[in-house]
Design a protein around this motif. Structure first.
Motif, PDB file in Angstrom:
ATOM      1  N   ILE A   1      20.033  14.440  36.775  1.00  0.00           N
ATOM      2  CA  ILE A   1      19.448  13.614  38.190  1.00  0.00           C
ATOM      3  C   ILE A   1      19.354  11.937  38.211  1.00  0.00           C
ATOM      4  O   ILE A   1      19.227  11.773  37.112  1.00  0.00           O
ATOM      5  N   LEU A   2      19.947  11.337  39.264  1.00  0.00           N
ATOM      6  CA  LEU A   2      20.857  10.208  38.995  1.00  0.00           C
ATOM      7  C   LEU A   2      19.773   9.861  39.765  1.00  0.00           C
ATOM      8  O   LEU A   2      18.997   9.012  40.838  1.00  0.00           O
ATOM      9  N   LEU A   3      19.559   8.227  38.699  1.00  0.00           N
ATOM     10  CA  LEU A   3      17.693   7.673  39.307  1.00  0.00           C
ATOM     11  C   LEU A   3      18.748   5.808  39.320  1.00  0.00           C
ATOM     12  O   LEU A   3      19.277   5.687  38.368  1.00  0.00           O
ATOM     13  N   GLY A   4      18.614   5.424  39.925  1.00  0.00           N
ATOM     14  CA  GLY A   4      18.888   3.993  40.255  1.00  0.00           C
ATOM     15  C   GLY A   4      17.847   3.211  41.692  1.00  0.00           C
ATOM     16  O   GLY A   4      17.743   3.696  42.751  1.00  0.00           O
ATOM     17  N   LYS A   5      18.639   2.318  41.099  1.00  0.00           N
ATOM     18  CA  LYS A   5      18.261   1.342  42.917  1.00  0.00           C
ATOM     19  C   LYS A   5      19.493   1.494  43.946  1.00  0.00           C
ATOM     20  O   LYS A   5      18.867   1.360  45.506  1.00  0.00           O
ATOM     21  N   THR A   6      20.747   1.520  43.960  1.00  0.00           N
ATOM     22  CA  THR A   6      21.645   1.392  44.601  1.00  0.00           C
ATOM     23  C   THR A   6      21.762   2.543  45.496  1.00  0.00           C
ATOM     24  O   THR A   6      22.784   3.162  44.567  1.00  0.00           O
ATOM     25  N   VAL A   7      21.761   3.005  46.164  1.00  0.00           N
ATOM     26  CA  VAL A   7      22.065   4.850  46.790  1.00  0.00           C
ATOM     27  C   VAL A   7      23.782   4.657  47.015  1.00  0.00           C
ATOM     28  O   VAL A   7      23.924   6.557  47.051  1.00  0.00           O
ATOM     29  N   LYS A   8      24.018   3.691  47.568  1.00  0.00           N
ATOM     30  CA  LYS A   8      25.734   4.289  47.183  1.00  0.00           C
ATOM     31  C   LYS A   8      26.569   4.284  46.280  1.00  0.00           C
ATOM     32  O   LYS A   8      27.169   5.015  46.317  1.00  0.00           O
ATOM     33  N   LYS A   9      26.212   3.592  45.251  1.00  0.00           N
ATOM     34  CA  LYS A   9      26.655   4.101  43.928  1.00  0.00           C
ATOM     35  C   LYS A   9      26.056   4.838  43.536  1.00  0.00           C
ATOM     36  O   LYS A   9      27.137   5.566  42.861  1.00  0.00           O
ATOM     37  N   LEU A  10      25.381   5.342  43.728  1.00  0.00           N
ATOM     38  CA  LEU A  10      24.099   6.802  42.796  1.00  0.00           C
ATOM     39  C   LEU A  10      25.285   8.328  43.771  1.00  0.00           C
ATOM     40  O   LEU A  10      25.569   8.938  43.436  1.00  0.00           O
ATOM     41  N   GLU A  11      25.399   7.838  45.398  1.00  0.00           N
ATOM     42  CA  GLU A  11      26.408   8.799  46.070  1.00  0.00           C
ATOM     43  C   GLU A  11      27.668   8.635  45.450  1.00  0.00           C
ATOM     44  O   GLU A  11      28.308  10.123  45.430  1.00  0.00           O
ATOM     45  N   LEU A  12      28.301   7.859  44.873  1.00  0.00           N
ATOM     46  CA  LEU A  12      29.760   7.826  44.333  1.00  0.00           C
ATOM     47  C   LEU A  12      29.527   8.772  43.196  1.00  0.00           C
ATOM     48  O   LEU A  12      30.467   9.755  42.914  1.00  0.00           O
ATOM     49  N   VAL A  13      28.971   8.186  42.718  1.00  0.00           N
ATOM     50  CA  VAL A  13      28.598   9.722  41.318  1.00  0.00           C
ATOM     51  C   VAL A  13      28.593  10.548  41.167  1.00  0.00           C
ATOM     52  O   VAL A  13      28.767  11.417  40.607  1.00  0.00           O
ATOM     53  N   TYR A  14      27.433  10.761  42.533  1.00  0.00           N
ATOM     54  CA  TYR A  14      27.332  12.629  42.893  1.00  0.00           C
ATOM     55  C   TYR A  14      28.499  12.906  43.085  1.00  0.00           C
ATOM     56  O   TYR A  14      28.492  14.150  43.189  1.00  0.00           O
ATOM     57  N   ASP A  15      29.223  12.024  44.340  1.00  0.00           N
ATOM     58  CA  ASP A  15      30.529  12.925  44.670  1.00  0.00           C
ATOM     59  C   ASP A  15      31.899  13.231  42.950  1.00  0.00           C
ATOM     60  O   ASP A  15      32.334  14.601  43.615  1.00  0.00           O
TER      61      ASP A  15
ATOM     62  N   THR B   1      17.784   6.823  34.105  1.00  0.00           N
ATOM     63  CA  THR B   1      18.040   5.601  34.970  1.00  0.00           C
ATOM     64  C   THR B   1      19.094   4.849  34.947  1.00  0.00           C
ATOM     65  O   THR B   1      20.365   4.880  33.941  1.00  0.00           O
ATOM     66  N   GLY B   2      19.676   3.886  35.910  1.00  0.00           N
ATOM     67  CA  GLY B   2      20.643   3.142  36.209  1.00  0.00           C
ATOM     68  C   GLY B   2      21.916   4.241  36.234  1.00  0.00           C
ATOM     69  O   GLY B   2      22.804   2.839  35.187  1.00  0.00           O
ATOM     70  N   ALA B   3      21.638   5.171  36.713  1.00  0.00           N
ATOM     71  CA  ALA B   3      22.982   5.866  36.709  1.00  0.00           C
ATOM     72  C   ALA B   3      24.112   5.723  37.905  1.00  0.00           C
ATOM     73  O   ALA B   3      25.269   6.393  37.944  1.00  0.00           O
ATOM     74  N   GLY B   4      23.921   4.521  38.524  1.00  0.00           N
ATOM     75  CA  GLY B   4      24.986   3.817  39.322  1.00  0.00           C
ATOM     76  C   GLY B   4      26.530   3.436  38.941  1.00  0.00           C
ATOM     77  O   GLY B   4      27.231   3.160  39.726  1.00  0.00           O
TER      78      GLY B   4
END
Length: 245
Positions: free
Chosen positions: A41-55, A19-22
């Motif tokens: 599994i990246l859980l967080g409230k800000t999709v843009k931040k999660l997408e950057l971590v995903y990338d 959680t708070g993975a962004g």
């Protein structure tokens, strides 16, 4: 534990939810878990931040990550139940759960804490963790050895003036961990809490705006304790409060 050196495949085959993975510690841990072979599994409230971590995880050429957008302040119990169903369907089990997300609130005298701030901090730091852990217990039990890490603080072990709701929430966090560790003592599940200590994060900067952050440990510096508890090297460790520094 602070000097733990993970092997290249120490988390291979494991699925770990953070959680708070962004940003901050959560982001760094997500990248480290992926580096050592886990499906994250990246859980967080800000999709843009999660997408950057995903990338960034994609760029490592490791196991593909997954994004679960969820605001812990507003999530209902049904959200966590649905999340569990998704994990069971997609992964079949969950090997690790890291409760990293926290809300600081406002540092003021106890008599000046507004109820809205109190509710927000307790919801994010305690109630959401209760609901998420409760919902995920069935998929954690499907793993050969599953681990849950809670995030505590120095003020969750010794109360400190002006830290009000945050301090109380971390006392509750440690209590939750201890209850679960005791209940599941003779099982394949283990529960521990990490106190990251003074770390160069946005939350630390909000609490100590005048502090020289260059003197603080980075999130990378405190990763050994997290990687140890997520690996099978710690299968005998449960019910512990661990200082990462």
């Amino acid at each position: 534990m602070k000097e733990y050196h993970a092997q290249p495949d120490s988390l291979a085959g494991k699925t770990i939810l953070i959680t708070g993975a962004g940003a901050g510690i959560g982001k760094t841990l997500a990248l480290q878990c992926a580096e050592f072979g886990a499906s994250v599994i990246l859980l967080g409230k800000t999709v843009k931040k999660l997408e950057l971590v995903y990338d960034q995880i994609e760029a490592l050429g490791k196991q593909q990550a997954a994004i679960l957008p969820l605001d812990l302040k507003g999530a209902t119990e049904q959200h966590y139940i649905d999340l569990t169903d998704t994990i069971k369907r997609e992964y079949g089990k969950l090997d690790g759960l890291v409760h990293n997300a926290s809300q600081l609130g406002v540092l003021v005298p106890f008599a000046q804490i507004e109820k809205s701030i109190w509710d927000e901090v307790i919801q994010t730091n305690v109630t959401a963790q209760f609901l998420l852990t409760k919902a995920l217990l069935p998929v954690l039990t499907l793993a050969e050895h599953a681990t849950t890490i809670f995030t505590t603080s120095a003020v969750g072990n010794q109360g400190r003036a002006y830290w009000g709701a945050y301090s109380v929430s971390k006392f509750a966090t440690e209590g939750m961990m201890q209850v679960l560790a005791d209940e599941y003592e003779n099982s394949t599940l283990r529960f521990n809490a990490i106190n990251p200590g003074a770390t160069r994060t946005a939350m630390r900067a909000a609490a100590y705006p005048a502090e020289d952050s260059t003197r603080l440990k980075t999130a990378e510096d405190i990763m050994p304790s997290y990687l140890y508890l997520l690996s099978d090297d710690s299968i005998e460790v449960t019910g512990q409060r661990i200082n990462a520094q």
